[in-house]
Structures are given as C-alpha cells and as structure tokens.
Design a protein around this motif. Structure first.
Motif, mmCIF file in Angstrom:
data_model
loop_
_atom_site.group_PDB
_atom_site.id
_atom_site.type_symbol
_atom_site.label_atom_id
_atom_site.label_comp_id
_atom_site.label_asym_id
_atom_site.label_seq_id
_atom_site.Cartn_x
_atom_site.Cartn_y
_atom_site.Cartn_z
ATOM 1 N N GLY A 61 25.434 5.275 -5.222
ATOM 2 C CA GLY A 61 25.383 6.723 -5.350
ATOM 3 C C GLY A 61 26.504 7.458 -4.643
ATOM 4 O O GLY A 61 26.437 8.668 -4.444
ATOM 5 N N GLY A 62 27.534 6.732 -4.244
ATOM 6 C CA GLY A 62 28.681 7.384 -3.618
ATOM 7 C C GLY A 62 29.450 8.217 -4.626
ATOM 8 O O GLY A 62 29.514 7.884 -5.805
ATOM 9 N N GLN A 63 29.992 9.350 -4.165
ATOM 10 C CA GLN A 63 30.812 10.205 -5.024
ATOM 11 C C GLN A 63 32.233 10.193 -4.474
ATOM 12 O O GLN A 63 32.464 10.573 -3.331
ATOM 13 C CB GLN A 63 30.274 11.634 -5.019
ATOM 14 C CG GLN A 63 28.803 11.746 -5.408
ATOM 15 C CD GLN A 63 28.319 13.171 -5.304
ATOM 16 O OE1 GLN A 63 28.926 14.091 -5.834
ATOM 17 N NE2 GLN A 63 27.210 13.364 -4.599
ATOM 18 N N GLN A 82 19.787 19.311 -1.782
ATOM 19 C CA GLN A 82 21.018 18.654 -2.231
ATOM 20 C C GLN A 82 21.235 17.304 -1.530
ATOM 21 O O GLN A 82 22.141 16.566 -1.881
ATOM 22 C CB GLN A 82 22.224 19.563 -1.979
ATOM 23 C CG GLN A 82 22.217 20.807 -2.856
ATOM 24 C CD GLN A 82 23.249 21.824 -2.397
ATOM 25 O OE1 GLN A 82 22.977 22.664 -1.539
ATOM 26 N NE2 GLN A 82 24.437 21.743 -2.966
ATOM 27 N N LEU A 83 20.410 17.046 -0.520
ATOM 28 C CA LEU A 83 20.553 15.797 0.231
ATOM 29 C C LEU A 83 19.564 14.765 -0.290
ATOM 30 O O LEU A 83 18.545 15.145 -0.859
ATOM 31 C CB LEU A 83 20.299 16.057 1.718
ATOM 32 C CG LEU A 83 21.208 17.112 2.363
ATOM 33 C CD1 LEU A 83 20.912 17.203 3.851
ATOM 34 C CD2 LEU A 83 22.673 16.799 2.116
ATOM 35 N N PRO A 84 19.796 13.492 -0.068
ATOM 36 C CA PRO A 84 20.981 12.953 0.603
ATOM 37 C C PRO A 84 22.226 13.035 -0.274
ATOM 38 O O PRO A 84 22.130 13.106 -1.499
ATOM 39 C CB PRO A 84 20.596 11.488 0.846
ATOM 40 C CG PRO A 84 19.648 11.164 -0.253
ATOM 41 C CD PRO A 84 18.865 12.425 -0.481
ATOM 42 N N MET A 85 23.370 13.022 0.393
ATOM 43 C CA MET A 85 24.650 13.036 -0.317
ATOM 44 C C MET A 85 25.571 12.024 0.346
ATOM 45 O O MET A 85 25.537 11.851 1.568
ATOM 46 C CB MET A 85 25.256 14.440 -0.254
ATOM 47 C CG MET A 85 26.518 14.577 -1.086
ATOM 48 S SD MET A 85 27.125 16.275 -1.061
ATOM 49 C CE MET A 85 25.991 17.033 -2.210
ATOM 50 N N MET A 86 26.354 11.384 -0.493
ATOM 51 C CA MET A 86 27.248 10.350 0.011
ATOM 52 C C MET A 86 28.627 10.578 -0.609
ATOM 53 O O MET A 86 28.746 10.591 -1.833
ATOM 54 C CB MET A 86 26.687 8.998 -0.424
ATOM 55 C CG MET A 86 27.075 7.824 0.421
ATOM 56 S SD MET A 86 26.344 6.351 -0.292
ATOM 57 C CE MET A 86 24.700 6.380 0.403
ATOM 58 N N LEU A 87 29.628 10.818 0.218
ATOM 59 C CA LEU A 87 30.983 11.110 -0.271
ATOM 60 C C LEU A 87 31.947 10.056 0.267
ATOM 61 O O LEU A 87 31.799 9.609 1.403
ATOM 62 C CB LEU A 87 31.430 12.495 0.205
ATOM 63 C CG LEU A 87 30.520 13.658 -0.190
ATOM 64 C CD1 LEU A 87 30.975 14.947 0.494
ATOM 65 C CD2 LEU A 87 30.521 13.833 -1.713
ATOM 66 N N TYR A 88 32.913 9.694 -0.559
ATOM 67 C CA TYR A 88 33.881 8.711 -0.058
ATOM 68 C C TYR A 88 35.231 8.924 -0.715
ATOM 69 O O TYR A 88 35.348 9.594 -1.749
ATOM 70 C CB TYR A 88 33.398 7.280 -0.305
ATOM 71 C CG TYR A 88 33.528 6.788 -1.736
ATOM 72 C CD1 TYR A 88 32.558 7.065 -2.690
ATOM 73 C CD2 TYR A 88 34.639 6.029 -2.136
ATOM 74 C CE1 TYR A 88 32.664 6.598 -3.985
ATOM 75 C CE2 TYR A 88 34.757 5.555 -3.431
ATOM 76 C CZ TYR A 88 33.777 5.845 -4.362
ATOM 77 O OH TYR A 88 33.901 5.390 -5.645
ATOM 78 N N HIS A 89 36.231 8.372 -0.072
ATOM 79 C CA HIS A 89 37.549 8.322 -0.699
ATOM 80 C C HIS A 89 38.341 7.129 -0.191
ATOM 81 O O HIS A 89 37.951 6.471 0.776
ATOM 82 C CB HIS A 89 38.333 9.638 -0.492
ATOM 83 C CG HIS A 89 38.763 9.923 0.905
ATOM 84 N ND1 HIS A 89 39.656 10.914 1.214
ATOM 85 C CD2 HIS A 89 38.414 9.363 2.077
ATOM 86 C CE1 HIS A 89 39.845 10.943 2.518
ATOM 87 N NE2 HIS A 89 39.106 10.023 3.062
#
Length: 552
Positions: free
Chosen positions: A65-67, A125-132
């Motif tokens: 579920g990472g964005q 809106q949580l949980p949220m997972m962001l990555y780069h």
RNA sequence: CGGGGAGUGGCGCAGUCUGGUAGCGCACCCGGCUGGGGGCCGGGCGGUCGCAGGUUCAAAUCCUGUCUCCCCGACCA
C-alpha cells in the motif's frame, strides 16, 4: 545489447587502493567508476543491476500500500531547524543566491512530515504510507569500500503515518514483511537484527543485514537470536574469582594484561574502570570485568543519557590515576552484569598499586560488548561482519510534534500523527550480492538482479558462421522476452570468457565452431561454472527459458 | 578528527635517495598471422610527472605551501 558498442570498461587489474571485494570487482567489471571520495557513477551495466533492485523494492512497497512520490534533494534550512537537525557535521549546507540557507537532504522526515502536516486533516485518511527513491547526501567522515559507504547514494525511504501506536505497529510489521520479500527476491543472504535507535530517536528499530566480509557492522548470532553487537546481550563465560588478597604492588603496570600477567591472575579476575562524563551525573565510573570491553552505546542506553569518556585532565583533577582506577566512595559507580559478587583485583586509586576488594551484590547494568562464546539460551554465539542494507524505525511523534503534523481524531481533537521510517539501499544490496556470490573468476549475480538474463558469446570473429549464428540466437531469445547481451566483439574467445565470468550474467551460451557443427550452443551456469546441456539452435527458446528458471 | 600511505598516459607500476632526452607491462590504433581460455610479430597514438611558488644553467627528482585520493581507527538518523 551488443557488447561491441556497450560502455563496459573492464579491467584486468583492480584499482590499487581497493580493499573490499565488491569494490574491486564492480570496478573491474565496468559497473561503477569513482568521481571523488564517496562519489560514484553507475555505468550502464551497473545501473541495470541497480534498477533491477529498485524495481523489486518498488513492487513490494506497492504491494503493502505504499504510494510513490518524489521529494527534492535540496531543502530550506528552516525545516531542519524546526526539528533540531540543522548543523550536523554530516550535513551538506549551502546558500542560494539570496543568501538563504539550504541543506542537501540526508533523509526526508522533515519534508514528508511537512506535506502530511499541511495536507492530511482527518484520521479517516490514515493509515498512509509514502515512499520515494531519492538521492541522499551525507558528508561522511570516511567513505569507503566502493559503493558500500558513499557520500551520495540513492535510498528508498518510506514513511508511515498512523493515528496511534497500534497503527504504527501494523505499518512497521508490514514493512518488516515487505523487506523480507524484497531481500529474498533479490537473492541475497540476509537476516534482521535488533538495533540501536540511535539519533533517529523513537522506540524500536531493526536492521536488515547481509553477511559479507566487507561488512561494517558486527552481528551476534545464536539459534533464534540475532542482534547488532552495538546492542547485543548474552550470558558471559564464567571466570573463577581471584585467590589473592590485600594490596598488590604493580609498578608502572597500567594495562589489564600487564597487571594480570604480573600477578599470575586471569584478566577476568580484574575489574576494568571506564570513567565517563554524563550531563546529569558528572563523572561516573563504569566497571566491567577485566576481560570485557565497555560498549558505549549500551552504556548510554543503560544510563539513559548521552555520555563521553572522561579526559585524563578530568581524572587528575580528582586525584585519580589512569591505569590504577578502582571503586571509590567519592564517585558514583555502575557495575556490569557480568560482575558477580566476590573479590576482584582493582586499581587502588594511587600509582603503582592494585588491591583486592570484595564487590558486593547490588545493582547491575548491562553495558559490556558481547564476545564470541558467550551464550544465549545456552547456545554459544558467533560474531560475523555484515552490511546493513535496510532498516526500520518507529519514530512516534519525534517529527510530527515539532512540525505540527496533526489530524483530527474521532472526537474531533487534534492528535499528532504517529510515524515510522524505513530505509533500503539498492546499491548496498547490489554490492552485498557481489560480496556473497563472487568467486575467483568474478561476479555471479542472482538472476533476479543480474544486468542481463543471458550472455551469448560468439566464439568467432565478426562475419564468421559462428558470429552469425550467435546473432541469430540473440535475436530469437530477445524476441522471446529474455534480456540478452551479445558478445560480438572481435576479441579472442579467451578474453570473452574472462569478461563474461567477471560480469557474472547467470546463463552463458557459447556459439562456436565446435557446437555449430551439431547445430548447438553450449550452455553454462555462471554460479559454480556448471556446464549445462547444449541448446539446439533451430529451437532454443524453451530450453533456454527452462535453464534460466533453473539457475539461482 | 588521530595515525599511516599515495598522486608519473585509460589501468597497474618503475624512475625521486644521488637534479641532466619521461620509461615498462596491459589496454588502445594500423598491418599481418591466429581463432575454444586474456595468443604472436611489426609499426604507432597518447603524459603541463596533482597544483602553486621557490632554489638552480637545468626540477618528476631539492625546498615551501596547497589540493586530492586510499587504508586503519574514531564517527556513521
């Protein structure tokens, strides 16, 4: 890809100053080249490997579920001042044309928290997972070992945002599972260990380690147990108490070894004093058994505050003599767990004299460095070097508080989001694979991250039947979806084989006069240089695909 | 930051002590031979000797300063 026009500068000799195996081989194989201290270019073949690792990481991040997004490398200093992380010695700093201070990012907690704080309002809106995947800049005091420790490198860093600790635990566990899948897919040996939370703050941390000779960390291992030596705990090996009593003349003997030898005692029958200075306690004497070493990280964690070793001047102010330090009623002392009650040889706090004192039972802390042979649950530990390829941290509200990242909870109240951060270094994974699987001929890539699937060698100069047949095989395999490198250079076969083994593509097909007479290409698996069954040139695809599936 | 070492052609190195025409192996280019494990012969291209200043008739070499890189340690969100 045709090798005759590939930028693949191989070398017969490694750089004179290279020590680490992966450093030597990655340079020799034409994968990387150095630009400055800790600054490396990835040449085409090396970059293919790097990006294969990146693809695996991305797939597994997306699967939990990472964005993916992208944040800049250069940040206004202001953000870092808010979190108190402006001014680190490893931080690159610069001013823009207006004189405004900026930093080059060592990591992205500040920026990602800034965005989430600004734009996420509700717990819904949580949980949220962001990555780069982004370049990190760190002015390391000592870059080393090729791409294992550099000043600029690409890292996958992800950040989780949850309403509470329970949510964080879920995000943390998802990452741990995703990391396991990434490293399994990349084909390297690895394990996860407990680690120090370090300067990141927060409450829990694990490192993902790849064992290899060039590793910078030491890991303590026992069945069911794996921990960075920085934090490892184990049961010490017992030592009988000394039978000496009273004062012992020790003229000029300031080391444990010298005193022990002079008195006919074992080092473990002495106590070693390690004077440190802490913020709240001032000078503190930390004692470990004479055969043990103080672990400053564990000591810091045990005392729950920063500390530094005392200077000789600070000892002299108190009338103490380095080399002859022992317990004294004047100073706070802490004793390591390995010190069981009984008599020990200690410094007498005056020159040239040691004495035997009875150390009573009392409070013990665990701050020694574990050693091979210590036990965990009755099993002796071993210690081996490993390279840290990834880590996961629970950050809590370390960043959401100073940056004001809050969401409204079910009661309509502002709450600081609870964060985790998770790093993974593709370059280190690639280098670890080199370290783990190389042999005397060169690299042997796991097939999942190899620069190509198949290396077709034309054992004949351009224009010959062999070369033409090799080119035809190359086209056919590519058409079947395989990634193929064709060695169509005019060099002799020996040079081509040597380069192929250096580069480490997992499956090698050789088209030469010998096999061509029977309508076959010879097949060899790079790992172990294992000869496989020949491939029929008039119908190669199924055979080659199966061979590719079978190689490691 | 402490200790040690190195900067000479793309890579690996010699020459520096004792100042006097910049060399070797590999690689590269041309020609020829060879063609299943870095093959052979011949002919070539390529270097402000890290940089700056100084000494000298003359500096890769001696002196001063400076930069860079590597190794060990410290450090390493």
């Amino acid at each position: 890809m045709r090798q005759s026009h590939l930028f693949l500068p191989t070398e017969r000799q490694p750089p004179a100053d290279a020590e680490a195996l992966s450093h030597k081989l990655m340079v020799r194989a034409g994968l990387i080249r150095q630009v400055g201290a800790g600054l490396w270019s990835w040449l085409p073949a090396g970059w293919r490997v790097h990006e294969k690792v990146v693809d695996i990481i991305r797939e597994e991040m997306d699967a939990i579920g990472g964005q993916e997004l992208l944040m800049p490398v250069m940040h206004p200093a202001e953000l870092w001042k808010k979190t108190g992380r402006y001014g680190f010695s490893e931080q690159f700093r610069l001013d823009d044309r207006k004189g405004a201070p900026h930093v080059l990012a060592m990591t992205h907690e500040e920026v990602v928290t800034f965005h989430v704080g600004n734009s996420v309002r509700s717990y819904r809106q949580l949980p949220m997972m962001l990555y780069h995947f982004q370049v990190k800049e760190r002015d390391e005091p000592r870059p080393r070992a090729g791409v294992l420790r550099t000043r600029e490198f690409i890292m996958k860093d992800s950040y989780s945002f949850d309403l509470d600790e329970e949510g964080l635990q879920v995000s943390y566990d998802k990452h741990a599972q995703a990391y396991a899948r990434m490293l399994d897919r990349a084909g390297i040996e690895w394990y996860s260990v407990e680690s120090d939370v370090g300067m990141m703050g927060g409450s829990s941390a694990h490192e993902f380690m790849a064992p290899c000779g060039a590793g910078e960390d030491d890991v303590a291992l026992a069945p069911g147990y794996a921990a960075n030596v920085e934090v490892a705990s184990a049961t010490p090996q017992p030592v009988p108490h000394t039978e000496l009593t009273g004062d012992q003349e020790t003229p000029g003997l300031t080391t444990i070894e010298a005193v022990a030898e002079h008195l006919g005692a074992r080092p473990g029958q002495l106590l070693k004093a390690f004077p440190v200075v802490t913020e709240s306690r001032g000078l503190v004497m930390a004692f470990v058994r004479g055969d043990h070493r103080v672990n400053e990280i564990k000591l810091r964690n045990a005392l729950k505050e920063e500390l530094r070793p005392a200077t000789p001047a600070e000892l002299e102010e108190r009338g103490l003599h380095a080399g002859f330090l022992g317990p004294t009623g004047d100073l706070p002392s802490v004793f390591d767990e390995a010190i069981v009650p009984g008599p020990y040889i200690v410094g007498a706090n005056r020159p040239d004299l040691h004495t035997v004192v009875e150390i009573p039972a009392g409070e013990r802390l665990d701050f020694r460095t574990v050693e091979a042979g210590d036990t965990v649950n009755g099993n002796p530990i071993t210690i081996e070097p490993a390279i840290e390829v990834g880590n996961i941290f629970k950050l809590g509200t370390r960043y959401s508080e100073p940056l004001g990242a809050t969401v409204l909870d079910t009661n309509g109240k502002d709450r600081h989001v609870v964060m985790g951060c998770y790093g993974m270094g593709p370059a280190r994974i690639a280098a670890a694979a080199v370290e783990q699987f190389a042999d005397e001929k060169g690299i042997s890539w796991p097939k999942s991250i190899a620069p190509w699937d198949v290396h077709v060698i034309a054992a004949g100069k351009p224009g010959t039947d062999e070369a033409n047949a090799a080119a035809a095989l190359y086209d056919e395999l590519r058409g079947a979806g395989l990634e193929v490198l064709l060695d169509d250079r005019a060099d002799g076969p020996g040079a081509k084989f040597a380069d192929a083994e250096l580069l480490g593509v997992p499956l090698r097909l050789t088209v030469g006069k010998r096999g061509l007479a029977e309508g076959k290409a010879e097949a060899m698996q790079r790992r172990g240089l294992t000869q496989l069954e020949g491939v029929a040139l008039d119908d190669p695809i199924e055979t080659v695909k199966q061979q590719w599936l079978d190689v490691p």
